[in-house]
Every structure is written in structure tokens, then in C-alpha cells.
Enzyme design. Sequence first.
Site, mmCIF file in Angstrom:
data_model
loop_
_atom_site.group_PDB
_atom_site.id
_atom_site.type_symbol
_atom_site.label_atom_id
_atom_site.label_comp_id
_atom_site.label_asym_id
_atom_site.label_seq_id
_atom_site.Cartn_x
_atom_site.Cartn_y
_atom_site.Cartn_z
ATOM 1 N NE ARG A 226 -3.982 -1.637 0.922
ATOM 2 C CZ ARG A 226 -5.257 -1.723 1.207
ATOM 3 N NH1 ARG A 226 -5.691 -1.329 2.363
ATOM 4 N NH2 ARG A 226 -6.103 -2.193 0.339
ATOM 5 C CD GLN B 104 -2.751 5.400 -4.019
ATOM 6 O OE1 GLN B 104 -2.099 6.298 -4.563
ATOM 7 N NE2 GLN B 104 -3.507 5.624 -2.975
ATOM 8 C CG ASP C 272 -4.302 -1.792 -3.922
ATOM 9 O OD1 ASP C 272 -4.633 -2.987 -3.824
ATOM 10 O OD2 ASP C 272 -4.390 -0.978 -2.993
ATOM 11 C CB SER D 272 -7.627 -0.235 -3.820
ATOM 12 O OG SER D 272 -6.903 -0.146 -2.635
ATOM 13 C CE1 TYR E 214 -5.086 -3.891 4.029
ATOM 14 C CE2 TYR E 214 -2.697 -3.708 3.993
ATOM 15 C CZ TYR E 214 -3.887 -4.011 3.367
ATOM 16 O OH TYR E 214 -3.874 -4.434 2.077
HETATM 17 P P1 NAD Z 1 -9.436 -3.931 4.727
HETATM 18 O O1 NAD Z 1 -10.209 -4.543 3.597
HETATM 19 O O2 NAD Z 1 -8.280 -4.671 5.287
HETATM 20 O O3 NAD Z 1 -10.467 -3.695 5.964
HETATM 21 C C1 NAD Z 1 -11.719 -3.068 5.772
HETATM 22 C C2 NAD Z 1 -12.008 -2.121 6.886
HETATM 23 O O4 NAD Z 1 -12.297 -2.842 8.084
HETATM 24 C C3 NAD Z 1 -10.847 -1.162 7.276
HETATM 25 O O5 NAD Z 1 -11.271 0.169 7.159
HETATM 26 C C4 NAD Z 1 -10.551 -1.546 8.710
HETATM 27 O O6 NAD Z 1 -10.117 -0.418 9.480
HETATM 28 C C5 NAD Z 1 -11.896 -2.050 9.163
HETATM 29 N N1 NAD Z 1 -11.926 -2.811 10.437
HETATM 30 C C6 NAD Z 1 -11.017 -3.654 10.984
HETATM 31 N N2 NAD Z 1 -11.445 -4.075 12.202
HETATM 32 C C7 NAD Z 1 -12.658 -3.489 12.435
HETATM 33 C C8 NAD Z 1 -13.602 -3.509 13.498
HETATM 34 N N3 NAD Z 1 -13.420 -4.208 14.617
HETATM 35 N N4 NAD Z 1 -14.729 -2.770 13.356
HETATM 36 C C9 NAD Z 1 -14.973 -2.039 12.271
HETATM 37 N N5 NAD Z 1 -14.115 -1.962 11.223
HETATM 38 C C10 NAD Z 1 -12.984 -2.681 11.302
HETATM 39 O O7 NAD Z 1 -8.955 -2.468 4.408
HETATM 40 P P2 NAD Z 1 -9.097 -1.560 3.084
HETATM 41 O O8 NAD Z 1 -10.474 -1.078 2.972
HETATM 42 O O9 NAD Z 1 -8.570 -2.298 1.911
HETATM 43 O O10 NAD Z 1 -8.098 -0.372 3.407
HETATM 44 C C11 NAD Z 1 -8.029 0.283 4.630
HETATM 45 C C12 NAD Z 1 -7.335 1.631 4.402
HETATM 46 O O11 NAD Z 1 -6.034 1.453 3.863
HETATM 47 C C13 NAD Z 1 -8.042 2.527 3.386
HETATM 48 O O12 NAD Z 1 -9.138 3.212 3.858
HETATM 49 C C14 NAD Z 1 -6.915 3.433 2.963
HETATM 50 O O13 NAD Z 1 -6.798 4.524 3.859
HETATM 51 C C15 NAD Z 1 -5.720 2.564 3.077
HETATM 52 N N6 NAD Z 1 -5.274 2.177 1.722
HETATM 53 C C16 NAD Z 1 -4.132 2.728 1.233
HETATM 54 C C17 NAD Z 1 -3.692 2.388 -0.058
HETATM 55 C C18 NAD Z 1 -2.441 2.965 -0.631
HETATM 56 O O14 NAD Z 1 -1.871 3.864 -0.026
HETATM 57 N N7 NAD Z 1 -1.954 2.463 -1.744
HETATM 58 C C19 NAD Z 1 -4.430 1.487 -0.832
HETATM 59 C C20 NAD Z 1 -5.604 0.964 -0.311
HETATM 60 C C21 NAD Z 1 -6.007 1.313 0.982
#
Ligand code: NAD
Length: 347
Positions: A111, A116, A119, A122, A217
Site C-alpha cells: 500500500r 496504487q 492495487d 482497492s 490497515y
Molecule cells: P481492509 O479490507 O483490510 O479492511 C476493511 C475495513 O475494516 C478497514 O477500514 C478496517 O479499518 C476495518 N476494520 C477492521 N477491524 C474493524 C472492526 N473491529 N470494526 C470495524 N471496522 C474494522 O482495508 P481496506 O479497505 O482495503 O483499506 C483500509 C485503508 O487502507 C483505506 O481506507 C486506505 O486509507 C488505506 N489504503 C491505502 C492504499 C495505498 O496507499 N496504496 C491502498 C488501499 C487502501
Amino acid sequence: MQIGFLKDNESRVSLTPSTLSKYKKLGYKVYLEKNAGTLAGYPDENYDCSKFLKNDLIEKSDVIVCVECSTIGDLKKLDNKIVISNFSSLTNNKKKEKSKSILFDLSKIPRTTIAQSMDILSSMSGLSGYKSIIKAAELLPKMFPMMITAAGSIKPVKVVVLGAGVAGLQAIATAKRLGALVEASDPREAAKEEVLSLGAKFIEVEGAVEDKDAGGYAVKQTKEYLYKQKEEVSKRLKEADVVVTTAQVVGSKSPVLISKSVVDEMKPGSVIIDIASSTGGNCELTKDNKIVVHKGVNIVGNSYLASELAHDASNLFSNNVFNFISHIIKDGKLIGDEDDILKNCKI
Ligand code: NAD
């Protein structure tokens, strides 16, 4: 270098006609398995390249690409090839297959800003979040927006989203566009701001654990936090019409945020769409790839919603793959193992 794109066991395809022209510009020879894009709305005649049956395509290609590794079947058939796919179901499986190919798992793209555009998680999560609300709207015996008519008023539906990451935020945005009242929970502080910016309410729970080194994450939460979160969320679920759950923690089973006793108290006709079903699910009653009806509540376990938007999903996926291939292969050769993106994805 010759790249072959397999027909997947589902509707998405890892090459679209527009990405094909990008490969050609870089001088690659590209082959497609016959009818690989048909189900995604990309018929063979739209691809200006040679099409083969599976075995011939594999034999001719140095690099083999597909969306999901379950498509590949026996990895030994691909000995000495470079294979690029989402290998998460294989790497999550303790019974690992031995292979003489060089495998690249696209679910392990780091990430970072530079990665990006490669990915796939995403890209697919965004589409799944949108589709979760569309699916819920189909199942729910109510309309989403408020409506005032001469025959009476209709209240807007209440939506709760658990996990406000890529999928959750897209679910919130879609539900808001349809006129729902939305609340969301996530342990990451950054998620709060994003939820509020979409016009939804954030469910406050104190005591979340965060780790700056976790690469964006969420990390595993304490029992105390999960207990408090369940209490806060349960109050909303009794009133909710639609619940979308997306909560995942890398390397662990998904946290169970909705117990059976909470579903017992939900309104008949309400809908839970559990996007985290493939990693155990966020609802105690979820069954992966199934719809369970419990006391009139529909619980849909589906982590593969992006496949139901195969045209757009294939477009994004194929662009992710193109960006990955043009990063790891230079002048017809793989770049060195010291590259972070290559190192992360190589199995
Ligand atoms: P993910 O699919 O691993 O998880 C989904 C969501 O579940 C996350 O928001 C996480 O915080 C949440 N979660 C975990 N435990 C929980 C709980 N007990 N209750 C409620 N929610 C809970 O994550 P994702 O959606 O793929 O990505 C998370 C974050 O990572 C994104 O919002 C973004 O900020 C970041 N991200 C960055 C990049 C990058 O920089 N290239 C790419 C993708 C995502």
C-alpha cells in the site's frame, strides 16, 4: 516476451481491448484464451490479437495472467512460466502446492503511493462496496429515499456500515446517494474523517488500537474495544434496515461484530450484506457464498461482488495488471528482487 491471458472460471477477464493496445505499444506479443472476455462484455472480435484454446495458449506464453488462481488448476502445468494472479485463496490455504513457476500474487501489492495503480484489492473493494448497497436495495422490501405523497409518507431507510475502508466508504457514498440515513464504525481514526465527509454519522467507540507501521490497515482490537463496539453497534442494528459489513484485519480471521442474539432483535425484512464472508464473516450467522434467512433477516455472505460488475471490474483489473507488468518487466526481463513491489508479491 509473450503474455497469455486465461479465461477465468467467472465473469471477469484480466485483459480488455483497451489494455491490449497498451501492451502492443510496449512491443509485447499478447494471446487471449478463446471467449475469455465474453461474459464481461468483451467479445473475441473486440481483441486485435491471436486467440487460442487453453493448452496452446499456455505453451506459447512466457507470462500467464488470470484474475483468480483457482482458474489455473494444476500449477505444475505452468512449470517455468511467470504466473500473475490473485493467489490469496492459495496463500491463505495451509496446504501449499509446490510449483516450478515464478508466481506473483497481486493481492500482496504493497500500500504505497507508487503501487496504487497496481492495487487490485482497492479496485475490487470499491466496486464491491457499491454493489453491496445495490444488492441490499433489491432484497429490501422498502425504498431507500424519503418520499412524501398524498397517500402517506415513506421514511428513509437506515444503513449501518461496519468497516469504513475502501469498500465501506463506497457503500456509504452509494447509500447516501440513494437517500439513506447512514452510520458507520471503524477503529481507524482516519476513517472517522472520511465517514463524516460523506455526510454519514460516525459511531464513536473509545479505546481503539492503531499501529502507524501497519501500512494503513487496521490491527487486531482488544476484547474491551470489541465489547464496547458491539454494544454501540447493537443499539443501531435493532433500528437498521440494511447493514454492510467489510471489517477485515490482515493475517487474521475477520472480527465477529454481529452475534446471533443481535440478529434475533433485528427487524424482519432487513438485510445484512457481509463482504468479509470469505475470511470468516463479520456476522456469526454468515455463510460464505450463501444467503441465510434468520427470523426474516436476510444475511448475504458475498466477498465476490466485484465479479457481478464484470465489465468495469475487468477494466480496472486489467489496468492494474498492465501497470504491474510494466513495472516488474523491463527490456524483456524481470527486474531484481530488491524492488519492494516485486519482493512483496513474489511467492
Ligand atoms: P481492509 O479490507 O483490510 O479492511 C476493511 C475495513 O475494516 C478497514 O477500514 C478496517 O479499518 C476495518 N476494520 C477492521 N477491524 C474493524 C472492526 N473491529 N470494526 C470495524 N471496522 C474494522 O482495508 P481496506 O479497505 O482495503 O483499506 C483500509 C485503508 O487502507 C483505506 O481506507 C486506505 O486509507 C488505506 N489504503 C491505502 C492504499 C495505498 O496507499 N496504496 C491502498 C488501499 C487502501
